[in-house]
Design a protein around this motif. Sequence first.
Motif, PDB file in Angstrom:
ATOM      1  N   GLY A 287     -11.368  20.920  -0.577  1.00 16.75           N
ATOM      2  CA  GLY A 287     -12.802  21.028  -0.833  1.00 16.75           C
ATOM      3  C   GLY A 287     -13.395  19.744  -1.382  1.00 16.75           C
ATOM      4  O   GLY A 287     -14.562  19.723  -1.759  1.00 16.75           O
ATOM      5  N   HIS A 288     -12.629  18.675  -1.422  1.00 13.53           N
ATOM      6  CA  HIS A 288     -13.129  17.408  -1.961  1.00 13.53           C
ATOM      7  C   HIS A 288     -13.934  16.659  -0.903  1.00 13.53           C
ATOM      8  O   HIS A 288     -13.691  16.798   0.290  1.00 13.53           O
ATOM      9  N   ALA A 289     -14.862  15.852  -1.375  1.00 11.28           N
ATOM     10  CA  ALA A 289     -15.666  14.994  -0.512  1.00 11.28           C
ATOM     11  C   ALA A 289     -16.025  13.745  -1.307  1.00 11.28           C
ATOM     12  O   ALA A 289     -15.915  13.728  -2.536  1.00 11.28           O
TER      13      ALA A 289
ATOM     14  N   PHE B 218     -21.858   7.446  -1.674  1.00  9.43           N
ATOM     15  CA  PHE B 218     -20.692   6.558  -1.708  1.00  9.43           C
ATOM     16  C   PHE B 218     -20.171   6.329  -0.302  1.00  9.43           C
ATOM     17  O   PHE B 218     -20.045   7.266   0.486  1.00  9.43           O
ATOM     18  N   TRP B 219     -19.840   5.085   0.008  1.00  8.60           N
ATOM     19  CA  TRP B 219     -19.266   4.722   1.309  1.00  8.60           C
ATOM     20  C   TRP B 219     -18.034   3.857   1.087  1.00  8.60           C
ATOM     21  O   TRP B 219     -18.077   2.910   0.309  1.00  8.60           O
ATOM     22  N   TYR B 220     -16.941   4.181   1.771  1.00  9.73           N
ATOM     23  CA  TYR B 220     -15.772   3.306   1.787  1.00  9.73           C
ATOM     24  C   TYR B 220     -16.115   2.102   2.650  1.00  9.73           C
ATOM     25  O   TYR B 220     -16.615   2.249   3.764  1.00  9.73           O
ATOM     26  N   ASP B 221     -15.857   0.909   2.151  1.00 11.40           N
ATOM     27  CA  ASP B 221     -16.019  -0.331   2.903  1.00 11.40           C
ATOM     28  C   ASP B 221     -14.729  -1.111   2.687  1.00 11.40           C
ATOM     29  O   ASP B 221     -14.590  -1.862   1.726  1.00 11.40           O
ATOM     30  N   GLN B 222     -13.783  -0.913   3.567  1.00 15.17           N
ATOM     31  CA  GLN B 222     -12.416  -1.392   3.377  1.00 15.17           C
ATOM     32  C   GLN B 222     -12.159  -2.692   4.131  1.00 15.17           C
ATOM     33  O   GLN B 222     -12.640  -2.864   5.255  1.00 15.17           O
ATOM     34  N   ASP B 223     -11.379  -3.567   3.520  1.00 16.85           N
ATOM     35  CA  ASP B 223     -10.983  -4.813   4.162  1.00 16.85           C
ATOM     36  C   ASP B 223      -9.922  -4.582   5.233  1.00 16.85           C
ATOM     37  O   ASP B 223      -9.707  -5.429   6.083  1.00 16.85           O
ATOM     38  N   TRP B 224      -9.231  -3.451   5.171  1.00 16.98           N
ATOM     39  CA  TRP B 224      -8.128  -3.147   6.075  1.00 16.98           C
ATOM     40  C   TRP B 224      -8.576  -2.126   7.112  1.00 16.98           C
ATOM     41  O   TRP B 224      -9.453  -1.301   6.851  1.00 16.98           O
TER      42      TRP B 224
ATOM     43  N   GLY C 101      -5.444  21.484   7.720  1.00 19.14           N
ATOM     44  CA  GLY C 101      -6.776  21.692   7.152  1.00 19.14           C
ATOM     45  C   GLY C 101      -7.875  21.293   8.113  1.00 19.14           C
ATOM     46  O   GLY C 101      -7.666  21.186   9.328  1.00 19.14           O
ATOM     47  N   ARG C 102      -9.052  21.049   7.542  1.00 17.62           N
ATOM     48  CA  ARG C 102     -10.226  20.663   8.328  1.00 17.62           C
ATOM     49  C   ARG C 102     -11.053  19.699   7.501  1.00 17.62           C
ATOM     50  O   ARG C 102     -11.125  19.819   6.283  1.00 17.62           O
ATOM     51  N   ALA C 103     -11.709  18.753   8.180  1.00 22.67           N
ATOM     52  CA  ALA C 103     -12.498  17.743   7.480  1.00 22.67           C
ATOM     53  C   ALA C 103     -13.598  17.212   8.394  1.00 22.67           C
ATOM     54  O   ALA C 103     -13.553  17.383   9.613  1.00 22.67           O
ATOM     55  N   ARG C 104     -14.568  16.572   7.761  1.00 19.39           N
ATOM     56  CA  ARG C 104     -15.630  15.892   8.517  1.00 19.39           C
ATOM     57  C   ARG C 104     -15.849  14.516   7.880  1.00 19.39           C
ATOM     58  O   ARG C 104     -15.988  14.403   6.663  1.00 19.39           O
ATOM     59  N   LEU C 105     -15.850  13.481   8.726  1.00 16.60           N
ATOM     60  CA  LEU C 105     -16.130  12.121   8.286  1.00 16.60           C
ATOM     61  C   LEU C 105     -17.506  11.714   8.775  1.00 16.60           C
ATOM     62  O   LEU C 105     -17.913  12.054   9.889  1.00 16.60           O
ATOM     63  N   ALA C 106     -18.230  10.974   7.938  1.00 16.89           N
ATOM     64  CA  ALA C 106     -19.551  10.450   8.296  1.00 16.89           C
ATOM     65  C   ALA C 106     -19.481   8.922   8.249  1.00 16.89           C
ATOM     66  O   ALA C 106     -18.654   8.343   7.536  1.00 16.89           O
ATOM     67  N   PHE C 107     -20.380   8.282   9.016  1.00 17.85           N
ATOM     68  CA  PHE C 107     -20.381   6.830   9.140  1.00 17.85           C
ATOM     69  C   PHE C 107     -21.765   6.285   8.844  1.00 17.85           C
ATOM     70  O   PHE C 107     -22.779   6.839   9.278  1.00 17.85           O
ATOM     71  N   ALA C 108     -21.828   5.170   8.116  1.00 14.35           N
ATOM     72  CA  ALA C 108     -23.101   4.600   7.682  1.00 14.35           C
ATOM     73  C   ALA C 108     -23.868   3.938   8.818  1.00 14.35           C
ATOM     74  O   ALA C 108     -25.083   3.776   8.724  1.00 14.35           O
ATOM     75  N   ASP C 109     -23.177   3.569   9.912  1.00 12.04           N
ATOM     76  CA  ASP C 109     -23.845   2.848  10.996  1.00 12.04           C
ATOM     77  C   ASP C 109     -24.559   3.758  11.995  1.00 12.04           C
ATOM     78  O   ASP C 109     -25.056   3.288  13.004  1.00 12.04           O
ATOM     79  N   GLY C 110     -24.581   5.056  11.710  1.00 12.75           N
ATOM     80  CA  GLY C 110     -25.243   5.986  12.612  1.00 12.75           C
ATOM     81  C   GLY C 110     -24.329   6.616  13.642  1.00 12.75           C
ATOM     82  O   GLY C 110     -24.762   7.476  14.419  1.00 12.75           O
ATOM     83  N   THR C 111     -23.066   6.200  13.684  1.00 19.37           N
ATOM     84  CA  THR C 111     -22.094   6.862  14.552  1.00 19.37           C
ATOM     85  C   THR C 111     -22.078   8.339  14.191  1.00 19.37           C
ATOM     86  O   THR C 111     -22.094   8.674  13.000  1.00 19.37           O
ATOM     87  N   PRO C 112     -22.084   9.244  15.161  1.00 23.07           N
ATOM     88  CA  PRO C 112     -22.083  10.673  14.828  1.00 23.07           C
ATOM     89  C   PRO C 112     -20.882  11.058  13.958  1.00 23.07           C
ATOM     90  O   PRO C 112     -19.797  10.488  14.095  1.00 23.07           O
TER      91      PRO C 112
ATOM     92  N   ALA D  46     -11.845  -2.103  10.032  1.00 22.74           N
ATOM     93  CA  ALA D  46     -12.207  -2.701   8.746  1.00 22.74           C
ATOM     94  C   ALA D  46     -13.728  -2.857   8.669  1.00 22.74           C
ATOM     95  O   ALA D  46     -14.379  -3.203   9.655  1.00 22.74           O
ATOM     96  N   HIS D  47     -14.279  -2.556   7.525  1.00 26.08           N
ATOM     97  CA  HIS D  47     -15.706  -2.679   7.201  1.00 26.08           C
ATOM     98  C   HIS D  47     -16.615  -1.710   7.962  1.00 26.08           C
ATOM     99  O   HIS D  47     -17.832  -1.877   7.927  1.00 26.08           O
ATOM    100  N   LEU D  48     -16.045  -0.709   8.623  1.00 28.83           N
ATOM    101  CA  LEU D  48     -16.869   0.377   9.154  1.00 28.83           C
ATOM    102  C   LEU D  48     -17.065   1.352   7.994  1.00 28.83           C
ATOM    103  O   LEU D  48     -16.146   2.075   7.610  1.00 28.83           O
ATOM    104  N   CYS D  49     -18.220   1.310   7.396  1.00 28.15           N
ATOM    105  CA  CYS D  49     -18.481   2.127   6.204  1.00 28.15           C
ATOM    106  C   CYS D  49     -18.448   3.601   6.578  1.00 28.15           C
ATOM    107  O   CYS D  49     -19.121   4.031   7.513  1.00 28.15           O
TER     108      CYS D  49
END
Length: 110
Positions: A36-38, A43-49, A58-69, A83-86
């Motif tokens: 149940g964590h999110a 907050f956005w992950y912006d990773q160098d790797w 389980g089940r999860a949903r990821l969201a992207f800052a660039d508008g990718t669905p 890398a750097h896909l927030c």
Amino acid sequence: MPSNLFQHIPADLPAELVETLGQAEHVRIERIVSRGHASPPGFWYDQDWHEFVLLVSGRARLAFADGTPSVELGPGDWLEIKAHLCHRVDWTDPALETIWLAVHYRKTSG
């Protein structure tokens, strides 16, 4: 001795559990357990790797800052996050343990 991704998960999981299973100079392998964590709002992950992520259970949903669905993941689903896909964890199922296997890596030249 072999280890098991489904063992040694605390009954009480107030925060997402992130454990490093192995690492070397250009790679880190993690087990992540969500229940149940999110990611916090805004907050956005912006990773160098780069990250290869496999949803084991389980089940999860990821969201992207660039508008990718947003992407819904179920057992066996995987994706590569450059890398750097927030991105953020938008939702995980509160009724199930969501277990991720994440491989963070850097591409090397040569």
